[in-house]
Design a protein around this motif. Structure first.
Motif, short mmCIF file in Angstrom:
data_model
loop_
_atom_site.label_atom_id
_atom_site.label_comp_id
_atom_site.label_asym_id
_atom_site.label_seq_id
_atom_site.Cartn_x
_atom_site.Cartn_y
_atom_site.Cartn_z
N GLU A 150 0.82 -1.21 0.00
CA GLU A 150 0.00 0.00 0.00
C GLU A 150 0.86 1.27 0.00
OE1 GLU A 150 -3.84 1.81 2.33
OE2 GLU A 150 -3.69 -0.32 1.87
N LEU A 151 2.03 1.19 0.62
CA LEU A 151 2.91 2.36 0.68
C LEU A 151 3.71 2.57 -0.61
CD1 LEU A 151 4.43 2.16 4.28
CD2 LEU A 151 2.52 3.54 3.48
N GLU A 152 3.85 1.53 -1.43
CA GLU A 152 4.70 1.61 -2.62
C GLU A 152 4.36 2.79 -3.55
OE1 GLU A 152 7.49 1.47 -5.36
OE2 GLU A 152 7.55 0.52 -3.39
N PRO A 153 3.08 3.03 -3.89
CA PRO A 153 2.79 4.19 -4.75
C PRO A 153 3.24 5.51 -4.12
CG PRO A 153 0.87 2.75 -4.60
CD PRO A 153 1.87 2.26 -3.60
N LEU A 154 3.12 5.62 -2.79
CA LEU A 154 3.56 6.84 -2.11
C LEU A 154 5.08 6.99 -2.20
CD1 LEU A 154 1.37 6.62 1.12
CD2 LEU A 154 0.93 7.97 -0.92
N LEU A 155 5.80 5.88 -2.00
CA LEU A 155 7.26 5.91 -2.09
C LEU A 155 7.72 6.26 -3.50
CD1 LEU A 155 8.22 2.78 0.05
CD2 LEU A 155 8.47 5.17 0.68
N GLU A 156 7.01 5.71 -4.47
CA GLU A 156 7.35 5.98 -5.86
C GLU A 156 7.17 7.47 -6.17
OE1 GLU A 156 5.66 4.70 -10.22
OE2 GLU A 156 5.59 3.21 -8.62
N LYS A 157 6.06 8.03 -5.72
CA LYS A 157 5.81 9.45 -5.94
C LYS A 157 6.82 10.30 -5.18
CE LYS A 157 1.75 10.77 -7.11
NZ LYS A 157 0.34 11.18 -7.20
N ARG A 158 7.17 9.88 -3.97
CA ARG A 158 8.17 10.59 -3.18
C ARG A 158 9.51 10.62 -3.90
NH1 ARG A 158 8.80 11.43 2.61
NH2 ARG A 158 11.00 11.72 3.08
N ARG A 159 9.94 9.47 -4.44
CA ARG A 159 11.20 9.40 -5.18
C ARG A 159 11.16 10.34 -6.39
NH1 ARG A 159 10.83 3.81 -3.62
NH2 ARG A 159 9.68 3.32 -5.54
N TYR A 160 10.01 10.36 -7.06
CA TYR A 160 9.85 11.22 -8.24
C TYR A 160 10.10 12.68 -7.87
CZ TYR A 160 7.52 13.66 -12.08
OH TYR A 160 7.24 14.51 -13.12
N TYR A 161 9.46 13.14 -6.78
CA TYR A 161 9.58 14.54 -6.40
C TYR A 161 10.92 14.86 -5.74
CZ TYR A 161 4.79 15.41 -7.78
OH TYR A 161 3.65 15.56 -8.52
N GLU A 162 11.53 13.89 -5.08
CA GLU A 162 12.86 14.13 -4.49
C GLU A 162 13.88 14.47 -5.58
OE1 GLU A 162 13.65 10.55 -2.29
OE2 GLU A 162 12.92 11.40 -0.42
N ASP A 163 13.70 13.93 -6.77
CA ASP A 163 14.61 14.19 -7.89
C ASP A 163 14.21 15.45 -8.67
OD1 ASP A 163 15.99 11.91 -7.23
OD2 ASP A 163 14.92 10.64 -8.67
N ARG A 164 13.12 16.11 -8.27
CA ARG A 164 12.62 17.27 -9.00
C ARG A 164 12.25 18.39 -8.02
NH1 ARG A 164 11.50 12.58 -11.25
NH2 ARG A 164 11.62 12.34 -13.52
N ILE A 165 13.23 18.86 -7.28
CA ILE A 165 12.99 19.87 -6.24
C ILE A 165 12.43 21.16 -6.83
CG2 ILE A 165 14.13 21.30 -4.48
CD1 ILE A 165 13.68 18.34 -3.71
N GLU A 166 12.89 21.56 -8.02
CA GLU A 166 12.37 22.79 -8.64
C GLU A 166 10.87 22.65 -8.93
OE1 GLU A 166 13.31 25.94 -9.08
OE2 GLU A 166 14.96 25.27 -7.82
N LEU A 167 10.45 21.47 -9.35
CA LEU A 167 9.03 21.23 -9.59
C LEU A 167 8.24 21.36 -8.29
CD1 LEU A 167 6.65 20.37 -11.37
CD2 LEU A 167 7.33 17.98 -11.01
N VAL A 168 8.82 20.85 -7.20
CA VAL A 168 8.17 20.96 -5.89
C VAL A 168 8.00 22.43 -5.52
CG1 VAL A 168 8.42 20.49 -3.42
CG2 VAL A 168 9.00 18.72 -5.09
N ARG A 169 9.04 23.23 -5.75
CA ARG A 169 8.95 24.67 -5.45
C ARG A 169 7.86 25.33 -6.28
NH1 ARG A 169 14.85 24.36 -5.18
NH2 ARG A 169 15.43 24.51 -2.98
#
Length: 197
Positions: A150-169
């Motif tokens: 159940e946590l896997e989709p959240l971890l996957e999305k977290r990894r995606y955004y960790e590599d895209r800090i400018e997108l997060v900003r």
């Protein structure tokens, strides 16, 4: 738990219900003393909705999950971390060996199974526990796997955004702009209702 507010669904914890009640009271009093000339009320009254699993007991079996008590599974935990934590979770104290019959109704791990394990597997796990055919170690492994799935989709999305800090900003800035616009509109409604400016 979920809180319905202005048509939006916002998650809240069960322990936040007193805060929701205070918010309801403030909205009710403001709307009574300062009715809006067009809409009648400025603030809707939020409505708490309790879900079946509004609170999970901590891994120690004594209280709700709490970071300060160190009895949590975090949304950022990897499958390895989840397994390590679930291995230490409290089970039925009378089920000492694999063949001992268990009592799922008092087992912390089984309460997690009820939340994370598929219904068709849950009945099998309960039967195996009661008969003693399923040992606590295997039960914990199954539980950890269900939680991690159940946590896997959240971890996957977290990894995606960790590599895209400018997108997060950019997302945060866009959210700030929307929030400011909504707050400005709400304050305009407040001023109209209070006949200010």
């Amino acid at each position: 738990d979920i809180l319905l507010y202005k048509g939006n669904i916002v998650p809240v914890g069960e322990d936040q219900i007193p805060h929701v009640e205070i918010t309801r009271e403030i909205a009710r009093k403001f709307n009574f003393h300062y009715p809006h000339p067009e809409t009648g009320s400025v603030f809707p009254e939020p409505e708490p909705k309790i879900t079946k699993f509004s609170r999970l007991v901590g891994l120690d079996g004594k209280a709700k999950m709490s970071k300060s008590l160190g009895n949590t599974i975090l949304l950022s935990d990897t499958p390895e971390e989840v397994l390590k934590k679930v291995r230490n979770a409290v089970t039925d104290t009378l089920k000492v060996r694999r063949n001992d019959p268990g009592r799922p109704e008092v087992c912390t791990v089984f309460s997690y199974h009820k939340r994370f394990t598929a219904r068709e597997e849950l009945d099998s796990i309960e039967a195996g526990c009661r008969s003693g055919a399923l040992g606590c170690v295997d039960c914990k492994k199954l539980c950890a796997a269900a939680i991690s799935a159940e946590l896997e989709p959240l971890l996957e999305k977290r990894r995606y955004y960790e590599d895209r800090i400018e997108l997060v900003r950019e997302i945060l800035l866009e959210g700030e702009i929307k929030a400011r616009a909504l707050a400005s509109q709400t304050m305009q409604e407040v001023r109209t209702a209070m006949k200010l400016g």
